[in-house]
Design a protein around this motif. Structure first.
Motif, PDB file in Angstrom:
ATOM      1  N   TRP A  97       0.869  -1.206  -0.296  1.00  0.00           N
ATOM      2  CA  TRP A  97      -0.224   0.504  -0.204  1.00  0.00           C
ATOM      3  C   TRP A  97       0.728   1.147   0.101  1.00  0.00           C
ATOM      4  CZ3 TRP A  97      -5.183  -0.301  -0.577  1.00  0.00           C
ATOM      5  CH2 TRP A  97      -5.773  -1.525  -0.054  1.00  0.00           C
TER       6      TRP A  97
ATOM      7  N   GLN B 282      -0.981   7.754  -0.022  1.00  0.00           N
ATOM      8  CA  GLN B 282      -2.284   8.094  -0.928  1.00  0.00           C
ATOM      9  C   GLN B 282      -3.149   6.810  -1.269  1.00  0.00           C
ATOM     10  OE1 GLN B 282       0.222   7.240  -1.916  1.00  0.00           O
ATOM     11  NE2 GLN B 282       1.585   7.275  -4.153  1.00  0.00           N
ATOM     12  N   GLU B 283      -3.193   5.247  -0.405  1.00  0.00           N
ATOM     13  CA  GLU B 283      -3.880   5.317  -0.953  1.00  0.00           C
ATOM     14  C   GLU B 283      -4.718   4.699  -0.247  1.00  0.00           C
ATOM     15  OE1 GLU B 283      -2.436   2.204  -4.171  1.00  0.00           O
ATOM     16  OE2 GLU B 283      -1.410   1.574  -2.358  1.00  0.00           O
TER      17      GLU B 283
ATOM     18  N   ALA C 282     -10.801   6.537  -2.213  1.00  0.00           N
ATOM     19  CA  ALA C 282      -9.416   5.829  -2.367  1.00  0.00           C
ATOM     20  C   ALA C 282      -9.599   4.595  -2.365  1.00  0.00           C
ATOM     21  CB  ALA C 282      -8.972   6.571  -1.309  1.00  0.00           C
ATOM     22  N   PRO C 283      -8.408   3.878  -2.669  1.00  0.00           N
ATOM     23  CA  PRO C 283      -8.774   2.607  -2.572  1.00  0.00           C
ATOM     24  C   PRO C 283      -9.254   2.362  -1.117  1.00  0.00           C
ATOM     25  CG  PRO C 283      -6.176   2.939  -3.889  1.00  0.00           C
ATOM     26  CD  PRO C 283      -6.616   4.443  -3.512  1.00  0.00           C
TER      27      PRO C 283
END
Length: 670
Positions: free
Chosen positions: A497, A500-501, A541-542
């Protein structure tokens, strides 16, 4: 009388809105001609109110852009707020007359009172009467005889609902309802690009609630013009205002205003030099200088406005420049624009929208009434009616003037189904083009913390409940803050990861500050976004880690909290981690979430409730069973002591529904 009610509502809200806020400073750092001031997140004092009151919890956002700053130590000084960095609790100051205060000293902000500008419009009786005359059109829009027929060419990739939305511009008031991830802004850009081509003489005013949202909408129009090979029209689009994201306009500088920047600088310096209210003579001279500069700026803006086909700005700026906008009318009493567009319209109060509606012959409202509503401070009934609701509150339930975008390509299937069932009555689904993409599907199969790659929504059960913390000055919970920090740190350390995710969301500033502290303690970089949910709308975001902090707080029992939960869950593309304690699950909203997740995996065959009602022992024989009752399916969760009533937890909404035992017995008898 509606006008009298509306003015009463405005007075109530103005009375509840502080004129200034005092923040405590952590540090001040010089950056060239600017100053970056970091604020203590747990301290704010609002003029006329006790610290800690809900109405005093000022949130840093775009509404403070352009605010005047003042301080009394280490020496008196002032500046204007160039920008607010929400995630870092920071102010960027310009034109400071002396160094800003340092650690533990106070800085005072006088925010722009846009509500005063809205009120001024409603005290202009002729204009107010024109504005009120627009109200019935929201619920009963007319079909325009000259409404443009848009085809969406050459955008063949438009989804069916997006293509249907193009017909909204044939109505006097249209509603583009765009749930999260459905491409509302892209659709809007396509609509306006083709509208400008089909109506060569038409002029458009495009408004949105924040500077970032204005940037996104303006860029969407320009991109649609470019992709649609309508190059000649791109020069007729202009983004007014001075607080745009310059980097976002790289290669698209033609959209930016060419106002006199020296004039803007002089205006900012005068605004920053506001004298004390106790110095009447100096205050009068300052006000006169300010009025003269604003009049000069208004004249400059008028030149730019007259040369554009489409101009965009914030709804706040539109309220402040209403006089200028009105002067664009070809004749007295005529609307100056053919089309008035409100983007993120669910966050614009009905009073604010109505005050601007006479500017357009036709109006389009784009947004999502199931997401955050207008900010309201006053508990007054009339204030709730006119300022706590948006134009979507008047929207027809169905018809040609309403288009619901029902396909989304942000959220993985299970997240989409959860959001759809809880907030959109099952109408939202994953877009077919997304489901057909192996890359899209693969990007949503990622493990995080206790949730494996195939688990998209995971509830982490906590041992401790949240509570109001005097130290943190708000609802806080250390257990969840520590768990979130450990999960984020482990995810980053794994290399699977990137900072920013991940987005960490919570409803309360106190918990946000506590989570940040624990993240720093774990060595997590500041690039991991930690935000209150109110400031997260528009982001994605993810992975989202959501911490309600204390589900028993009265605010989280409100209708607005439902919208807040929608925003929190729907930011996620692949993974949602929710942190809940036993007390949190006593909250009906959070209980519904847990029940929906539990029943959503129930594979038992549903027994018709009518069949159970024919048997002896009803309704006890239904307890714990998965049953179907008409269009409702769920689990019978409990009985009343006398057996006359029972409750079914609906497996789609997660909410309890009350059933009458005798009604079903009678129905079973035939």
């Amino acid at each position: 009388m509606p006008l009298a009610d509306l003015r009463t509502a405005l007075n109530a809200e103005l009375a509840a809105t502080p004129e200034y806020y005092d923040f405590k400073v952590l540090r001040s750092e010089r950056e060239g001609a600017l100053w970056r001031v970091t604020l203590a997140p747990g301290y704010v004092f609002a003029e006329g109110q006790r610290p800690g009151q809900a109405s005093a919890q000022a949130l840093l956002d775009d509404s403070l852009d352009g605010a005047s700053a003042w301080w009394g130590a280490p020496e008196k000084g002032g500046a204007s707020v160039l920008a607010v960095v929400v995630e870092d609790d920071q102010l960027v100051l310009q034109n400071a007359s002396s160094p800003p205060p340092g650690t533990d000293l106070l800085i005072r902000l006088y925010p722009p009172r846009f509500l005063t500008a809205v009120a001024d419009a409603w005290w202009d009786t002729p204009w107010a009467e024109r504005a009120l005359a627009c109200l019935p059109d929201l619920a009963r829009p007319e079909v325009l005889a000259d409404g443009p027929v848009l085809t969406g060419e050459p955008f063949r990739w438009l989804r069916p609902a997006q293509r249907q939305a193009l017909s909204l511009l044939q109505a006097s008031s249209g509603f583009l309802w765009g749930p999260p991830g459905t491409g509302k802004t892209t659709t809007l850009g396509v609509m306006l690009a083709e509208y400008l081509e089909r109506r060569p003489e038409a002029r458009v005013l495009l408004l949105s609630t924040t500077n970032q949202a204005v940037d996104l909408a303006t860029l969407a129009v320009d991109k649609a013009l470019q992709k649609g090979r309508r190059e000649t029209l791109r020069a007729t689009v202009r983004r007014l205002g001075t607080r745009f994201d310059a980097a976002a306009y790289a290669g698209r500088e033609h959209l930016l205003p060419t106002d006199d920047h020296d004039l803007i600088g002089r205006l900012a310096r005068v605004e920053a030099a506001r004298p004390s209210s106790r110095e009447a003579a100096k205050l009068k001279a300052w006000a006169d200088r300010l009025a003269a500069l604003r009049e000069e700026l208004r004249a400059q803006s008028l030149k730019v406005l007259r040369s554009c086909r489409l101009v965009s700005m914030t709804t706040t700026r539109a309220a402040f420049t209403l006089k200028t906008l009105r002067e664009l009318a070809p004749e007295e009493g005529e609307p100056p624009f053919d089309l008035l567009v409100f983007d993120e319209a669910s966050q614009v109060s009905l009073a604010h929208a109505l005050a601007l509606m006479p500017l357009g012959r036709a109006r389009l409202f784009a947004g999502d009434p199931q997401q955050l509503s207008p900010v309201l401070r006053s508990p007054d009934r009339l204030a709730r009616r006119w300022l706590g609701r948006s134009a979507f509150g008047e929207m027809p339930p169905r018809g040609a003037s309403v288009a619901l975008l029902d396909e989304q390509s942000r959220m993985a299937g299970p997240i989409s189904e959860l959001v759809s069932d809880l907030f959109y009555d099952g109408a939202l689904r994953v877009a077919e083009d997304a489901l057909a993409s192996p890359d899209w599907l693969a990007a949503r199969q990622r493990a995080l913390g206790d949730a494996d790659a195939g688990t998209h929504v995971h509830v982490h059960r906590l041992k401790t409940d949240g509570a109001w913390s005097a130290m943190e000055r708000g609802p806080a919970r250390r257990e969840s803050a520590e768990l979130i920090a450990a999960t984020v740190a482990a995810a980053l350390e794994s290399g699977h990861w990137l900072p920013q995710e991940l987005i960490v969301l919570t409803p309360f500033r106190a918990q946000r500050a506590l989570i940040r502290q624990r993240l720093w303690a774990h060595g997590v970089p500041e690039t991991v976004k930690v935000s209150t949910v109110h400031r997260a709308q528009g982001s994605e975001a993810p992975a989202v880690l959501f911490d309600p902090a204390d589900g028993t707080q009265p605010f989280l029992q409100t209708e607005e909290a439902q919208r807040l939960l929608n925003v929190a869950l729907s930011r996620a593309q692949a993974k949602v981690l929710v942190y809940l304690s036993a007390a949190d699950i006593t909250n009906p909203m959070l209980a519904a979430l847990v029940q929906r997740l539990k029943l959503g995996t129930d594979t038992r065959e549903a027994v018709p409730l009518l069949e159970l009602a024919r048997r002896p022992g009803f309704p006890a024989n239904a307890l714990g069973q998965r049953v179907s009752a008409g269009r409702h399916t769920g689990e019978v969760s409990r009985l009343s002591p006398d057996g006359r009533q029972f409750w079914l937890v609906n497996e789609r909404s997660g909410t309890e529904q009350l059933f009458d035992t005798e009604f079903w017995r009678a129905k079973a008898r035939g």
